[in-house]
Design an enzyme around this catalytic site. Sequence first.
Site, PDB file in Angstrom:
ATOM      1  N   ASP A  84     -14.119  -3.529  20.039  1.00 36.38           N
ATOM      2  CA  ASP A  84     -14.523  -4.919  19.772  1.00 36.38           C
ATOM      3  C   ASP A  84     -15.232  -4.980  18.420  1.00 36.38           C
ATOM      4  OD1 ASP A  84     -15.446  -3.694  22.452  1.00 36.38           O
ATOM      5  OD2 ASP A  84     -14.733  -5.670  23.047  1.00 36.38           O
TER       6      ASP A  84
ATOM      7  N   ASP B 245      -9.607 -11.534  28.175  1.00 42.50           N
ATOM      8  CA  ASP B 245     -10.717 -10.764  27.619  1.00 42.50           C
ATOM      9  C   ASP B 245     -12.025 -11.529  27.800  1.00 42.50           C
ATOM     10  OD1 ASP B 245     -11.172  -9.210  24.320  1.00 42.50           O
ATOM     11  OD2 ASP B 245     -12.540  -9.456  26.011  1.00 42.50           O
TER      12      ASP B 245
END
Length: 215
Positions: A34, A171
């Site tokens: 991320d 997500d």
Amino acid sequence: MIQIVPSILSADLTRLGDQVREAAAAGADRIQVDVMDGHFVPNLTFGPDTVAAVKSCIPDLPVEAHLMVERPEQFVVAFAKAGADYILVQVESTYSLYRTIQAIKEAGSRPGLVLNPATPVDSLREVWQYVSIINVMTVEPGFGGQRFIPASPDKVRRVCEIAPGVEVEVDGGIDVETAPKAVEAGATLLVAGSSAFGHPGGVAAGIRALREAVG
Ligand code: DX5
């Protein structure tokens, strides 16, 4: 086939190598890094060196670089060289989305697009056919451990309609309760941070629980 994609945001960074190896051994299908720049999202995380380090620990597992950054076109080559198999860019983050998608391909990675919760599905209409993944953010990006936005499954269904054959990824807030809802709506890639690396029983238990939840 449903794929579990643990994201390292919730991993124990003091032993990141062990964590991603544990995830791979427990059957993770991919690992997501991320990437956050403190501008596109109010948090600052990882760069290409972390992607390279993760890739070196699990060379046989695909690594996704999720670029939650402004003007991602600046970084595509660096993340591709670092070993990112997939580079996902936010549709809201660049003035030249088509060129950025092409640049990811030219750099040897596979492109994906990410939609924030408030971004309409119709923003995919002209570009969906050029990408491998469409990620539907089921939280506002920036932090792990947030609550799944209840309207997300409907958005997943509409993405599947507009982009037939493209893998849809979800997500944010994906756990044993929300994962079945996302899969039923058509998602096949499940990004999991807190429910995987953040699972109290460890990442293997987290992955097992998610796998059982989606059958
Ligand atoms: C953006 C982050 C999170 C992370 C998943 O906020 O990129 O979506 O992947 O975090 P959890 O699974 O803890 O919501």
